[in-house]
Design a protein around this motif. Sequence first.
Motif, PDB file in Angstrom:
ATOM      1  N   VAL A  82       0.864  -1.176   0.000  1.00  0.00           N
ATOM      2  CA  VAL A  82       0.000   0.000   0.000  1.00  0.00           C
ATOM      3  C   VAL A  82       0.902   1.228   0.000  1.00  0.00           C
ATOM      4  CG1 VAL A  82      -1.888   1.204   1.150  1.00  0.00           C
ATOM      5  CG2 VAL A  82      -1.660  -1.284   1.409  1.00  0.00           C
ATOM      6  N   THR A  83       0.744   2.101  -0.991  1.00  0.00           N
ATOM      7  CA  THR A  83       1.578   3.294  -1.057  1.00  0.00           C
ATOM      8  C   THR A  83       0.697   4.520  -0.884  1.00  0.00           C
ATOM      9  OG1 THR A  83       3.067   4.610  -2.445  1.00  0.00           O
ATOM     10  CG2 THR A  83       1.508   3.172  -3.600  1.00  0.00           C
ATOM     11  N   MET A  84       0.892   5.233   0.233  1.00  0.00           N
ATOM     12  CA  MET A  84      -0.013   6.334   0.555  1.00  0.00           C
ATOM     13  C   MET A  84       0.684   7.520   1.212  1.00  0.00           C
ATOM     14  SD  MET A  84      -2.196   4.523   3.564  1.00  0.00           S
ATOM     15  CE  MET A  84      -3.429   5.804   3.380  1.00  0.00           C
ATOM     16  N   SER A  85       1.997   7.633   1.073  1.00  0.00           N
ATOM     17  CA  SER A  85       2.668   8.814   1.592  1.00  0.00           C
ATOM     18  C   SER A  85       2.129  10.044   0.881  1.00  0.00           C
ATOM     19  CB  SER A  85       4.179   8.719   1.369  1.00  0.00           C
ATOM     20  OG  SER A  85       4.729   7.655   2.109  1.00  0.00           O
ATOM     21  N   GLY A  86       1.867  11.098   1.629  1.00  0.00           N
ATOM     22  CA  GLY A  86       1.317  12.286   0.997  1.00  0.00           C
ATOM     23  C   GLY A  86       1.451  13.528   1.850  1.00  0.00           C
ATOM     24  N   VAL A  87       1.500  14.664   1.172  1.00  0.00           N
ATOM     25  CA  VAL A  87       1.456  15.962   1.842  1.00  0.00           C
ATOM     26  C   VAL A  87       0.350  16.778   1.191  1.00  0.00           C
ATOM     27  CG1 VAL A  87       3.870  15.993   2.537  1.00  0.00           C
ATOM     28  CG2 VAL A  87       3.237  16.918   0.299  1.00  0.00           C
ATOM     29  N   MET A  88      -0.281  17.632   1.986  1.00  0.00           N
ATOM     30  CA  MET A  88      -1.367  18.487   1.511  1.00  0.00           C
ATOM     31  C   MET A  88      -1.017  19.916   1.891  1.00  0.00           C
ATOM     32  SD  MET A  88      -5.424  18.405   2.556  1.00  0.00           S
ATOM     33  CE  MET A  88      -5.850  16.944   1.627  1.00  0.00           C
ATOM     34  N   LEU A  89      -0.543  20.684   0.914  1.00  0.00           N
ATOM     35  CA  LEU A  89      -0.049  22.033   1.173  1.00  0.00           C
ATOM     36  C   LEU A  89      -0.918  23.061   0.453  1.00  0.00           C
ATOM     37  CD1 LEU A  89       3.765  21.343   0.626  1.00  0.00           C
ATOM     38  CD2 LEU A  89       2.478  21.266   2.775  1.00  0.00           C
ATOM     39  N   THR A  90      -1.209  24.166   1.144  1.00  0.00           N
ATOM     40  CA  THR A  90      -1.935  25.259   0.501  1.00  0.00           C
ATOM     41  C   THR A  90      -0.976  26.077  -0.354  1.00  0.00           C
ATOM     42  OG1 THR A  90      -1.593  26.734   2.390  1.00  0.00           O
ATOM     43  CG2 THR A  90      -3.580  25.379   2.405  1.00  0.00           C
TER      44      THR A  90
END
Length: 249
Positions: free
Chosen positions: A79-87
């Motif tokens: 399962v690959t789910m690394s993530g960042v959420m940047l404005t």
Amino acid sequence: MDISARTVLIVGGTTGIGRGLAQRFLDAGSTVTVGGRNTEQVEGADGLETVRVDVTDPASILAARDEVLAKHPDLDLVVTMSGVMLTEDLRDPGHITQAETTIAVNLLGTIRVIDAFTPHLIGRGAGDIITVSSGIGFLPFPLMATYGASKAAVHSYTESLRAHLAGTGVGVTELVPPAVANAGQEKLNPNALPMGDFLDEVIGLLTRTPTPNEIVVERAASLRWAERDGTYAELLAARSQSLSNLPGR
């Protein structure tokens, strides 16, 4: 998809949705390793193994692969789910810093992790890959423009990956989350889906026969199918109102 007695690696599984999924797989009887840059967040958790990995560093991914496969040569679910959420403020050229970080983690990180483990899974002739996109990949949230673009790209890449792996015995499933209440997100978004409810729906869909190509919980359906349903323009206009929170707007 059978989630019991599996040997699972969740890259990006030290917090949030990944950590929740790890626990569900573990509770179902699977052997679970979670990977991330800050593995100390879960070290010592009953039953979970950890591997340190930075998805923006190709050498780190290969080292993590070698460590996991040396210990678990029967690995059969990645399962690959690394993530960042940047404005971002797209009127300010300086936003390129956030954009580059987002693409490096969300898109290139996903591709690199898949590349690292695909030969192993093909060699086994059986296994599964789960990618994680987002409802925002189908209906943008303009305040997080590159995040949405990266997740749209993950969706497209997943579709191609599934075609490439057809006939190999390796299944490819895409998880499409909505906003999920985690780490204070419920304070920012009162409509965020409680983590437990989200995981219940995900596991229910994941274990159907046959496994859906896309795991879309009910709360994400309005985003996933906005164009089909004729609600895209209206919803995008509503989501664009968040831009008024940027400085100088």
